[in-house]
Write a protein that holds these residues in place. Sequence first.
Motif, PDB file in Angstrom:
ATOM      1  N   PRO A  96       0.813  -1.217   0.000  1.00  0.00           N
ATOM      2  CA  PRO A  96       0.000   0.000   0.000  1.00  0.00           C
ATOM      3  C   PRO A  96       0.850   1.272   0.000  1.00  0.00           C
ATOM      4  N   SER A  97       2.125   1.146   0.378  1.00  0.00           N
ATOM      5  CA  SER A  97       2.995   2.331   0.412  1.00  0.00           C
ATOM      6  C   SER A  97       3.609   2.623  -0.962  1.00  0.00           C
ATOM      7  N   CYS A  98       3.306   1.805  -1.947  1.00  0.00           N
ATOM      8  CA  CYS A  98       3.835   2.025  -3.296  1.00  0.00           C
ATOM      9  C   CYS A  98       2.698   2.263  -4.282  1.00  0.00           C
ATOM     10  N   GLU A  99       2.972   3.175  -5.212  1.00  0.00           N
ATOM     11  CA  GLU A  99       2.040   3.363  -6.325  1.00  0.00           C
ATOM     12  C   GLU A  99       2.610   2.527  -7.468  1.00  0.00           C
ATOM     13  N   ILE A 100       1.918   1.429  -7.774  1.00  0.00           N
ATOM     14  CA  ILE A 100       2.454   0.487  -8.771  1.00  0.00           C
ATOM     15  C   ILE A 100       1.689   0.645 -10.077  1.00  0.00           C
ATOM     16  N   ALA A 101       2.379   1.179 -11.093  1.00  0.00           N
ATOM     17  CA  ALA A 101       1.768   1.333 -12.414  1.00  0.00           C
ATOM     18  C   ALA A 101       2.185   0.143 -13.275  1.00  0.00           C
ATOM     19  N   TYR A 102       1.318  -0.205 -14.220  1.00  0.00           N
ATOM     20  CA  TYR A 102       1.592  -1.383 -15.056  1.00  0.00           C
ATOM     21  C   TYR A 102       1.418  -1.057 -16.534  1.00  0.00           C
ATOM     22  N   TYR A 103       2.356  -1.537 -17.335  1.00  0.00           N
ATOM     23  CA  TYR A 103       2.296  -1.352 -18.786  1.00  0.00           C
ATOM     24  C   TYR A 103       2.781  -2.622 -19.461  1.00  0.00           C
ATOM     25  N   GLN A 104       2.089  -3.012 -20.521  1.00  0.00           N
ATOM     26  CA  GLN A 104       2.532  -4.173 -21.305  1.00  0.00           C
ATOM     27  C   GLN A 104       2.474  -3.814 -22.783  1.00  0.00           C
ATOM     28  N   SER A 105       3.486  -4.243 -23.529  1.00  0.00           N
ATOM     29  CA  SER A 105       3.437  -4.084 -24.987  1.00  0.00           C
ATOM     30  C   SER A 105       4.188  -5.230 -25.647  1.00  0.00           C
ATOM     31  N   ASN A 106       3.731  -5.567 -26.834  1.00  0.00           N
ATOM     32  CA  ASN A 106       4.423  -6.575 -27.636  1.00  0.00           C
ATOM     33  C   ASN A 106       5.422  -5.940 -28.604  1.00  0.00           C
ATOM     34  N   ILE A 107       5.539  -4.610 -28.519  1.00  0.00           N
ATOM     35  CA  ILE A 107       6.308  -3.857 -29.520  1.00  0.00           C
ATOM     36  C   ILE A 107       7.544  -3.227 -28.871  1.00  0.00           C
ATOM     37  N   GLU A 108       8.701  -3.540 -29.409  1.00  0.00           N
ATOM     38  CA  GLU A 108       9.971  -3.096 -28.808  1.00  0.00           C
ATOM     39  C   GLU A 108      10.032  -1.575 -28.631  1.00  0.00           C
ATOM     40  N   GLY A 109       9.656  -0.834 -29.676  1.00  0.00           N
ATOM     41  CA  GLY A 109       9.724   0.628 -29.605  1.00  0.00           C
ATOM     42  C   GLY A 109       8.809   1.203 -28.529  1.00  0.00           C
ATOM     43  N   GLU A 110       7.667   0.567 -28.330  1.00  0.00           N
ATOM     44  CA  GLU A 110       6.756   1.044 -27.277  1.00  0.00           C
ATOM     45  C   GLU A 110       7.349   0.802 -25.889  1.00  0.00           C
ATOM     46  N   LEU A 111       8.074  -0.292 -25.743  1.00  0.00           N
ATOM     47  CA  LEU A 111       8.738  -0.558 -24.456  1.00  0.00           C
ATOM     48  C   LEU A 111       9.820   0.490 -24.202  1.00  0.00           C
ATOM     49  N   ASP A 120       9.820   3.568 -25.423  1.00  0.00           N
ATOM     50  CA  ASP A 120       9.130   4.822 -25.095  1.00  0.00           C
ATOM     51  C   ASP A 120       8.695   4.835 -23.629  1.00  0.00           C
ATOM     52  N   LYS A 121       8.208   3.697 -23.135  1.00  0.00           N
ATOM     53  CA  LYS A 121       7.732   3.644 -21.746  1.00  0.00           C
ATOM     54  C   LYS A 121       8.900   3.794 -20.768  1.00  0.00           C
ATOM     55  N   ILE A 122      10.033   3.192 -21.092  1.00  0.00           N
ATOM     56  CA  ILE A 122      11.217   3.356 -20.227  1.00  0.00           C
ATOM     57  C   ILE A 122      11.634   4.831 -20.205  1.00  0.00           C
ATOM     58  N   HIS A 123      11.611   5.488 -21.362  1.00  0.00           N
ATOM     59  CA  HIS A 123      11.958   6.917 -21.421  1.00  0.00           C
ATOM     60  C   HIS A 123      11.019   7.739 -20.551  1.00  0.00           C
ATOM     61  N   GLU A 124       9.726   7.416 -20.640  1.00  0.00           N
ATOM     62  CA  GLU A 124       8.705   8.196 -19.907  1.00  0.00           C
ATOM     63  C   GLU A 124       8.809   7.948 -18.401  1.00  0.00           C
ATOM     64  N   ALA A 125       8.762   6.671 -18.005  1.00  0.00           N
ATOM     65  CA  ALA A 125       8.746   6.347 -16.569  1.00  0.00           C
ATOM     66  C   ALA A 125      10.122   6.548 -15.938  1.00  0.00           C
ATOM     67  N   GLY A 126      11.154   6.439 -16.744  1.00  0.00           N
ATOM     68  CA  GLY A 126      12.513   6.472 -16.208  1.00  0.00           C
ATOM     69  C   GLY A 126      12.930   7.797 -15.607  1.00  0.00           C
ATOM     70  N   PHE A 127      12.159   8.867 -15.900  1.00  0.00           N
ATOM     71  CA  PHE A 127      12.474  10.174 -15.308  1.00  0.00           C
ATOM     72  C   PHE A 127      11.501  10.560 -14.202  1.00  0.00           C
ATOM     73  N   THR A 128      10.464   9.749 -13.996  1.00  0.00           N
ATOM     74  CA  THR A 128       9.449  10.112 -12.985  1.00  0.00           C
ATOM     75  C   THR A 128       9.281   9.039 -11.907  1.00  0.00           C
ATOM     76  N   ALA A 129       9.486   7.780 -12.257  1.00  0.00           N
ATOM     77  CA  ALA A 129       9.292   6.703 -11.280  1.00  0.00           C
ATOM     78  C   ALA A 129      10.530   6.567 -10.396  1.00  0.00           C
ATOM     79  N   ASP A 130      10.324   5.970  -9.211  1.00  0.00           N
ATOM     80  CA  ASP A 130      11.462   5.685  -8.314  1.00  0.00           C
ATOM     81  C   ASP A 130      12.163   4.396  -8.714  1.00  0.00           C
ATOM     82  N   GLY A 131      11.491   3.592  -9.519  1.00  0.00           N
ATOM     83  CA  GLY A 131      12.116   2.350  -9.973  1.00  0.00           C
ATOM     84  C   GLY A 131      11.245   1.680 -11.016  1.00  0.00           C
TER      85      GLY A 131
END
Length: 140
Positions: free
Chosen positions: A40-55, A57-68
């Motif tokens: 409960p102390s973590c905000e856990i977001a989830y993303y799934q894609s079958n497409i390499e480029g989308e993965l 993009d998600k690392i670029h997006e979350a990688g500057f805002t998420a703690d991990g």
Amino acid sequence: MKKIQIINGPNLNLLGKREPSVYGHVSFESYLDALRAAYPSCEIAYYQSNIEGELIDKIHEAGFTADGIVLNAGAYTHTSIALHDAIKAVPAPVVEVHISNVHARETFRHVSMLSAACKGVILGFGLDSYRLAVEALASE
Ligand code: DQA
């Protein structure tokens, strides 16, 4: 509140139906409900894609805002230098996760293009590999 982003790659949308003798009978969505309830102390977001480029993009997006980031890149683990570079490009620590023990399987699964760019690797514990990765990031 720690922000943790889980990213699943190709074919992991079929968890629960796909090769259940290797990956189990539980869908990721129902596992995620239990994981969120356990942290409960973590905000856990989830993303799934079958497409390499989308993965990437998600690392670029979350990688500057998420703690991990918890990343199971599926088969791209064994092939994708582009995902390696994406992991290195962001400040968030990334934990590489695998449901199965890839070292006990075909030799083409023994190599990871991602491990060297990641903070750590957890594999072989079934879906519990994700919880162990969240635990590691939550206690950082
Ligand atoms: C996997 C292992 C990979 O070799 C495979 O391609 C997957 C799943 C795992 O979680 O065990 O799709 O990453």
